[in-house]
Design an enzyme around this catalytic site. Structure first.
Site, PDB file in Angstrom:
ATOM      1  N   ASP A   1      -1.156  10.997  -3.082  1.00 43.59           N
ATOM      2  CA  ASP A   1      -0.118  10.060  -3.487  1.00 43.59           C
ATOM      3  C   ASP A   1       0.776  10.651  -4.569  1.00 43.59           C
ATOM      4  O   ASP A   1       2.009  10.587  -4.489  1.00 43.59           O
ATOM      5  CB  ASP A   1      -0.746   8.765  -4.000  1.00 43.59           C
ATOM      6  CG  ASP A   1      -1.485   8.009  -2.911  1.00 43.59           C
ATOM      7  OD1 ASP A   1      -1.397   8.412  -1.737  1.00 43.59           O
ATOM      8  OD2 ASP A   1      -2.164   7.018  -3.249  1.00 43.59           O
TER       9      ASP A   1
ATOM     10  N   GLY B   1       0.804  -1.205   0.000  1.00 47.28           N
ATOM     11  CA  GLY B   1       0.000   0.000   0.000  1.00 47.28           C
ATOM     12  C   GLY B   1       0.842   1.262   0.000  1.00 47.28           C
ATOM     13  O   GLY B   1       0.450   2.277   0.573  1.00 47.28           O
TER      14      GLY B   1
END
Length: 372
Positions: free
Chosen positions: A164, A116
């Site tokens: 991200d 992740g």
């Protein structure tokens, strides 16, 4: 360099350059980015490296050293699987009016699988950074991140926030990236763990639950429904939490409680880091995990056990990180307790008959850059 040798083997020539973009781990500020909130990620030492040369036509030829044979994509919308993350960046830049043609690419990733740590954003940002330079687009790092996000949102179909891609593009070594996801304002905050006698351990459960399929989008929809019911643009705008909760029920109430309190936790962590008291953020990490577990409901048994065992091993704080339902937990650990935390977590997994998780320290790394 392995990626250059593979480029020569695949395309019979030298790449125009090699670019790298890192994955990320989020210190705190989970599921706040798509609510116009606050986040505090940092780049990790692992990521995606891309050897790239431009083409004079619009064809994209790409090979992943993790995925096997090279693919040729003549029409962008025909791309399949992992290649959509690459081709989506071409699409996003062209949609924005930039003069981007085709390219030959070989990509190589070393982000731990299933952790992740956002290997997809690293791939997108590496490609975007290469195309920006090769085609002279003069984009800022944030503009590259936004193009990468659009590729994932509108081409791949994953409704992620900007965190991200921004972390991959803008992070600095030895620092965490504080970002306001509404204004897109960023500030790098010192996060020198070694100086203060701490390590941040990533505990990779290696777990991905099928339960997660579609759950991310459902959580996002819960937040949007709650904001609409409260008459605000996003949950970022909730200033009277108790009043807001009195008007909500069920999932919408729980999601709102998490997002609003998580934004406050991000601000509190930044204050402590700026004051130079790294160890004091542990309680806020713990509170974040409880909120993600109980209010946002995105944890899982493997993550909960990793957090609880870390705390038994005398970690100063621990929480799940990332979208949830698997992936990784993080633990803030004083140097003298690292072995105890490792033993506690591996022992707890062994007691349950689970495969041992991978545990490794993460130090804040540099964002996207050209290597050669």
């Amino acid at each position: 360099m392995r990626v250059v040798e593979a480029f020569r083997e695949t395309f019979g020539g030298e790449p125009a350059g090699v670019w790298h973009a890192p994955g990320r781990v989020n210190l705190i500020g989970e599921h706040t980015d798509y609510n116009d909130g606050l986040v505090l990620p940092f780049a990790v030492p692992w990521g995606v490296t891309a050897a790239v040369s431009p083409r004079e036509d619009d064809v994209v030829r790409v090979r992943s050293l993790q995925a096997g044979e090279p693919l040729t994509v003549e029409k962008l919308d025909e791309a399949k699987g992992w290649a959509r993350y690459v081709v989506g960046v071409f699409w996003a830049l062209r949609e924005a009016g930039h003069p981007v043609r085709g390219a030959d690419l070989v990509v190589d990733g070393d982000v731990p699988q299933g952790a992740g740590l956002s290997s997809s954003a690293a791939l997108e940002v590496a490609v975007g950074t290469a195309l920006n330079e090769l085609y002279g687009l003069a984009l800022t790092k944030m503009e590259i991140a936004l193009a990468a996000q659009r590729a994932e949102n509108d081409f791949v179909g994953m409704p992620c926030g900007i965190m991200d891609q921004a972390a991959s593009a803008l992070a600095e070594e030895g620092k965490a990236l504080f970002m306001d996801c509404r204004s897109l304002g960023v500030r790098n905050v010192p996060f020198d763990l070694a100086r203060h006698g701490f390590q941040l351990l990533i505990i990779n459960t290696g777990v991905h639950h099928e339960l997660a399929d579609g759950q991310y989008a459902r959580r996002r929809q819960d937040c949007e429904n709650a904001a609409k019911r409260l008459g605000v643009a996003s949950l970022r705008d909730v200033t009277d939490l108790s009043g807001a909760l009195s008007r909500l029920s069920g999932d919408e109430r729980r999601r709102t409680q998490h997002v609003v309190t998580e934004n406050h936790r991000v601000e509190a962590v930044i204050g402590l880091l700026r004051a130079g008291v790294v160890g004091e953020i542990g309680g806020l990490l713990n509170a974040s995990h409880l909120s993600l577990r109980d209010q946002f409901e995105v944890s899982c048994p493997e993550l909960d056990v990793a957090v609880e065992a870390s705390l038994r091993g005398r970690a100063r704080g621990a929480r799940m990180t990332g979208g949830g339902f698997g992936g990784s937990a993080i633990a803030l650990v004083a140097d003298e307790h690292v072995r105890a935390v490792r033993d506690s977590v591996t022992g707890a997994y062994a007691e349950r008959g689970w495969a041992a998780p991978e545990i490794y320290p993460a130090t804040p790394a540099s964002g996207a850059r050209r290597l050669t």
